[in-house]
Write an enzyme that holds these catalytic residues in place. Structure first.
Site, PDB file in Angstrom:
ATOM      1  N   GLU A  27     -10.484  -1.669  -5.223  1.00  0.00           N
ATOM      2  CA  GLU A  27      -9.814  -0.756  -4.295  1.00  0.00           C
ATOM      3  C   GLU A  27      -8.409  -0.433  -4.770  1.00  0.00           C
ATOM      4  O   GLU A  27      -7.948   0.705  -4.645  1.00  0.00           O
ATOM      5  CB  GLU A  27      -9.763  -1.341  -2.885  1.00  0.00           C
ATOM      6  CG  GLU A  27      -9.197  -0.320  -1.895  1.00  0.00           C
ATOM      7  CD  GLU A  27      -9.039  -0.873  -0.498  1.00  0.00           C
ATOM      8  OE1 GLU A  27      -8.807  -0.056   0.419  1.00  0.00           O
ATOM      9  OE2 GLU A  27      -9.125  -2.098  -0.309  1.00  0.00           O
ATOM     10  N   ASP A  68     -12.237   6.524 -10.455  1.00  0.00           N
ATOM     11  CA  ASP A  68     -12.458   7.908 -10.027  1.00  0.00           C
ATOM     12  C   ASP A  68     -11.306   8.736 -10.593  1.00  0.00           C
ATOM     13  O   ASP A  68     -10.327   9.024  -9.908  1.00  0.00           O
ATOM     14  CB  ASP A  68     -12.493   7.988  -8.505  1.00  0.00           C
ATOM     15  CG  ASP A  68     -12.755   9.399  -8.014  1.00  0.00           C
ATOM     16  OD1 ASP A  68     -13.152  10.246  -8.842  1.00  0.00           O
ATOM     17  OD2 ASP A  68     -12.551   9.662  -6.818  1.00  0.00           O
ATOM     18  N   CYS A 104     -16.557  -8.045  -3.378  1.00  0.00           N
ATOM     19  CA  CYS A 104     -16.405  -8.756  -4.648  1.00  0.00           C
ATOM     20  C   CYS A 104     -17.757  -9.018  -5.300  1.00  0.00           C
ATOM     21  O   CYS A 104     -17.850  -9.125  -6.522  1.00  0.00           O
ATOM     22  CB  CYS A 104     -15.682 -10.086  -4.430  1.00  0.00           C
ATOM     23  SG  CYS A 104     -14.067  -9.908  -3.646  1.00  0.00           S
ATOM     24  N   GLU A 159      -2.014  -8.594   3.849  1.00  0.00           N
ATOM     25  CA  GLU A 159      -3.458  -8.632   4.062  1.00  0.00           C
ATOM     26  C   GLU A 159      -4.010  -9.964   3.556  1.00  0.00           C
ATOM     27  O   GLU A 159      -3.464 -10.568   2.629  1.00  0.00           O
ATOM     28  CB  GLU A 159      -4.145  -7.462   3.360  1.00  0.00           C
ATOM     29  CG  GLU A 159      -3.681  -6.103   3.880  1.00  0.00           C
ATOM     30  CD  GLU A 159      -4.425  -4.950   3.226  1.00  0.00           C
ATOM     31  OE1 GLU A 159      -5.525  -5.173   2.685  1.00  0.00           O
ATOM     32  OE2 GLU A 159      -3.905  -3.821   3.256  1.00  0.00           O
ATOM     33  N   HIS A 166     -19.262  -7.928   1.353  1.00  0.00           N
ATOM     34  CA  HIS A 166     -18.501  -8.730   0.408  1.00  0.00           C
ATOM     35  C   HIS A 166     -18.379  -7.879  -0.858  1.00  0.00           C
ATOM     36  O   HIS A 166     -19.234  -7.922  -1.742  1.00  0.00           O
ATOM     37  CB  HIS A 166     -19.213 -10.045   0.098  1.00  0.00           C
ATOM     38  CG  HIS A 166     -19.237 -11.007   1.243  1.00  0.00           C
ATOM     39  ND1 HIS A 166     -18.093 -11.389   1.912  1.00  0.00           N
ATOM     40  CD2 HIS A 166     -20.263 -11.683   1.830  1.00  0.00           C
ATOM     41  CE1 HIS A 166     -18.416 -12.256   2.859  1.00  0.00           C
ATOM     42  NE2 HIS A 166     -19.724 -12.449   2.842  1.00  0.00           N
ATOM     43  N   ARG A 187       0.818  -1.214   0.000  1.00  0.00           N
ATOM     44  CA  ARG A 187       0.000   0.000   0.000  1.00  0.00           C
ATOM     45  C   ARG A 187       0.851   1.263   0.000  1.00  0.00           C
ATOM     46  O   ARG A 187       0.443   2.279  -0.566  1.00  0.00           O
ATOM     47  CB  ARG A 187      -0.939   0.014   1.211  1.00  0.00           C
ATOM     48  CG  ARG A 187      -2.097  -0.954   1.101  1.00  0.00           C
ATOM     49  CD  ARG A 187      -3.050  -0.825   2.278  1.00  0.00           C
ATOM     50  NE  ARG A 187      -4.171  -1.746   2.143  1.00  0.00           N
ATOM     51  CZ  ARG A 187      -5.311  -1.469   1.530  1.00  0.00           C
ATOM     52  NH1 ARG A 187      -5.478  -0.275   0.985  1.00  0.00           N
ATOM     53  NH2 ARG A 187      -6.288  -2.356   1.458  1.00  0.00           N
TER      54      ARG A 187
END
Length: 758
Positions: free
Chosen positions: A455, A515, A726, A444, A724, A414
């Protein structure tokens, strides 16, 4: 009269009319019309005159059919007098005593296409330069026939129309321009899309074939008729009819105002759209299956290949011709060509493979008919086919070359997203990029079934466009990003720009909405569409305003500016100068060259200042999407594909939401949920979308297209809602009160970044 053509088209039209008027004054021609009105076709003295409806004159008329004698001193007086004594062909028809007389006159008019073409001449000789057919007179004639005559007349009109179309297709005619007038007259028949042969074969595709068989110049003339026939000063949708002493008549009344050229063109597009819609609905009905007991009937899918028997292809090809003309002349919005029936019933799974065949017939080959939603679905189907192919190839290669990963896997940190992603993508082969993307954040436990990658894209796009990398910038008055001018872009900067292009391509390929704030000019350049001055307004509104102000300055004011053809820009704190033209430093801005200055400045912003940067950006994008259906999209559609739409219509989302685990739309906690959401600001609504789906963007077609599920996650408790991402599933405990639901939901959506096992 109300008209609203584009200024340059209007100027050209006035010039042509003035030229036409001047030429007419120097010849000995007479314009003839039914009984006493002038026509668009000048007939030389002693010339042979055909006998269409409009060539009948009353005994004692001051103008003979040959135009050899007249009671007026000169032609201008003739034209003025003739136009003051208008007798329309439609009115002449209405004054006939019986249906048999009407049939007889129709037989004369439809005896030959060229005769039909001269039966409804435009009375105003100057307007006839644009369109020789009086469309209002044609409409009035058809209106009279269908409202005031028997079915015998209607059937005869159909037979005569079919014969005329057959003649046009079977017997080539040298008078192509006249034939286009005949085509226009037949297109104005409100029943033309319903006519069929004795064996139920539709007639309209044959009329379209007749259009396509004409020379290119005459097809273009027909397109011009579409734009001008209903914009003429005497155009009206219909003429009222009254019955006086048993004779059908049209009252003489003030001519109505005209439609705009845009409305005129759109009306003709609607004729072709109507036929396509009718055929699609009929085809869907033919393959329809009975609905299951208590269920909704399924939407039936059809392909253009399966419709070849009804010759729909000829109509679609004719629409492609009209669309091409519209692309050049901008008569109507491109959305006018979207066909709802095609988009509802198209069998994409059948059409996409056929589109890739060398001789395949597919709606995909006619993208102007397809909405952005349909095009995005085509791209999704393409991607699924390629992913499946790569998956199979990976297993096949593994049999001979050892273990091969069937997915494109990115393992990233990240805190180092950009460099990790750039390094791993550089090591991948082109075929690897066509595999399904899987993202894993180091440290993660989230398993990527779609939510993790969404994400990932949100976070890396935010990094790439941040000031930390300095490769994009946005002006203070614009929220759009554009390339920062660089004298000599470094290797790292170019790699990061290429990565940005690849990321957008990967997002499109994997159906992820970003975005991202790129101006319309970026999507234009990606698709090879030229940018314009107007595009600068989105990138730098202040600069655009300043350049446009130059057009309002006087020559003295421009001279006072002492501006040369140079641009100054900053790169890494240093000021640099760029000459817009050779020897620009010595060329002063004047009233004579200010348009050149503006165009060169716009070219500098969009091309010269970022040539290397954009080449890398496009190279990265094309590496993923260069051969996909993206290249058939319009810039506005590509922007929707990348960014989604901006309409946060949560009422549509509520209507389309699916409930699971015992919840229904009438469950109390569900009613609490939608009451709380309705009170959210747009910012909170976007956070809720991000929490539930890992993306705060709205898919093409709106939130009703989002497959959103709310599932029960136990009874009343203090647990936070989870999701969830996904599968776009919100797991909601059955909270006992409205306030508790509001507090728990807000806490969850404000702390939604990161993945863990739940």
């Amino acid at each position: 009269m109300t008209r609203s053509p584009e200024p340059n088209r209007k100027r050209q039209r006035v010039d042509r009319r003035q030229q036409h008027s001047g030429e007419s004054a120097s010849t000995s021609t007479i314009m003839t019309r039914s009984r006493s009105r002038s026509t668009a076709q000048p007939l030389q003295a002693n010339a042979a005159v055909p006998a269409p409806l409009a060539a009948v004159h009353e005994p004692g008329s001051s103008v003979s059919s040959k135009g050899a004698q007249t009671d007026f001193g000169d032609e201008s007086e003739v034209l003025e007098s003739l136009q003051d004594s208008v007798v329309l062909t439609s009115k002449m028809l209405s004054e006939l005593a019986s249906d048999q007389d009407v049939i007889s006159k129709l037989g004369e008019a439809f005896s030959e296409p060229c005769t039909l073409a001269r039966s409804f001449p435009q009375a105003d000789a100057l307007w006839a330069v644009d369109c020789p057919v009086d469309a209002a007179d044609v409409r009035a004639a058809y209106s009279f026939i269908f409202e005031n005559t028997s079915t015998e007349v209607h059937d005869e009109l159909q037979r005569l129309t079919v014969d005329a179309i057959n003649t046009m297709n079977a017997e080539p005619c040298d008078e192509h321009d006249i034939q286009m007038s005949a085509v226009l007259i037949m297109l104005l028949n409100p029943k033309i899309t319903e006519y069929v042969h004795g064996d139920s074969t539709p007639v309209f595709p044959e009329l379209c074939s007749a259009i396509m068989n004409q020379p290119s110049s005459q097809r273009t003339s027909l397109m011009q008729y579409f734009a001008t026939s209903d914009a003429a000063p005497n155009t009206r949708d219909s003429l009222p009819y009254t019955a006086v002493a048993g004779v059908r008549t049209i009252p003489d009344e003030q001519l109505l105002g005209s439609d705009s050229e845009q409305a005129s063109f759109e009306r003709y597009v609607g004729i072709f759209q109507l036929y396509v819609t009718q055929e699609m609905v009929k085809a869907a009905q033919r393959v329809a299956r009975p609905a299951a007991a208590g269920g909704e009937p399924a939407t039936q899918k059809v392909s253009l290949h399966g419709l070849s028997t009804c010759s729909l292809l000829a109509v679609v090809q004719c629409m492609a011709l009209i669309n091409s003309y519209n692309n050049t002349h901008k008569m109507v919005s491109y959305t006018t060509f979207y066909n709802d029936a095609v988009n509802e019933h198209i069998d994409i799974k059948d059409d996409v493979p056929r589109f890739r065949m060398p001789d395949g017939v597919s709606f995909c080959g006619y993208p102007f008919l397809l909405s952005p939603t349909t095009k995005s679905e085509i791209i999704r189907i393409e991607s699924v086919i390629l992913m499946r192919t790569e998956l199979q190839d990976s297993f096949f290669r593994a049999m001979f070359s050892g273990v091969t990963c069937p997915y494109l896997v990115l393992e990233v940190r990240r805190d180092n997203l950009v460099r990790d992603t750039l390094y791993q993508l550089d090591l991948k082969f082109s075929q690897d990029l066509r595999k399904q993307l899987k993202v894993r954040f180091v440290g993660e436990e989230g398993v990527d079934e779609g939510g993790v990658q969404k994400e990932f894209f949100q976070l890396i796009v935010r990094d790439v466009f941040s000031s930390k990398y300095g490769i994009f910038r946005a002006s203070e008055n614009s929220h759009f990003y554009w390339f920062r001018p660089l004298v000599a872009p470094g290797k790292d900067a170019l790699e990061e720009i290429r990565l940005t292009g690849q990321l957008i391509g990967l997002a499109v390929y994997n159906a992820v909405i970003l975005d991202i704030h790129l101006p319309p000019a970026m999507y234009k350049k990606l698709l090879g569409v030229p940018v314009t001055r107007a595009d600068l307004r989105e990138v730098d509104p202040e600069l655009h305003h300043g350049l446009m102000q130059l057009l309002n300055l006087t020559p003295d004011e421009l001279e006072f500016l002492e501006r040369t053809f140079e641009v100054e820009y900053e790169d890494l704190g240093e000021l640099h100068t760029h000459e817009l033209i050779p020897d620009g430093a010595q060329t002063l801005l004047t009233a004579d060259n200010r348009n050149l200055f503006i165009d060169k400045y716009v070219d500098f912003v969009f091309n010269s200042s970022c040539e290397q940067q954009f080449a890398e950006f496009k190279g990265g994008f094309d590496r993923i999407c260069g051969s996909s259906y993206v290249r058939y999209m319009r810039p506005q559609e590509l922007e929707l594909l990348v960014c989604g739409c901006s309409d946060l219509d949560f009422a549509a989302l509520e209507r389309s939401t699916i409930y699971d685990g015992g919840y229904t739309k009438s469950t109390v906690v569900i009613q609490y949920f939608w009451q709380v959401v309705s009170e959210f600001t747009d910012e909170l609504k976007r956070k809720l979308l991000f929490f539930a789906t890992s993306s705060d963007r709205v898919p093409i077609g709106g939130l009703s297209k989002l497959h959103f599920v709310i599932a029960k996650n136990g009874g009343d408790s203090d647990r936070l809602p989870t999701s969830h991402t996904c599968f776009n599933v919100l797991l909601l405990p059955e909270y006992s009160t409205l306030d508790k639901l509001r507090e728990r939901l807000l806490t969850a959506i404000h702390n939604s970044e990161g993945f863990g096992m739940i």
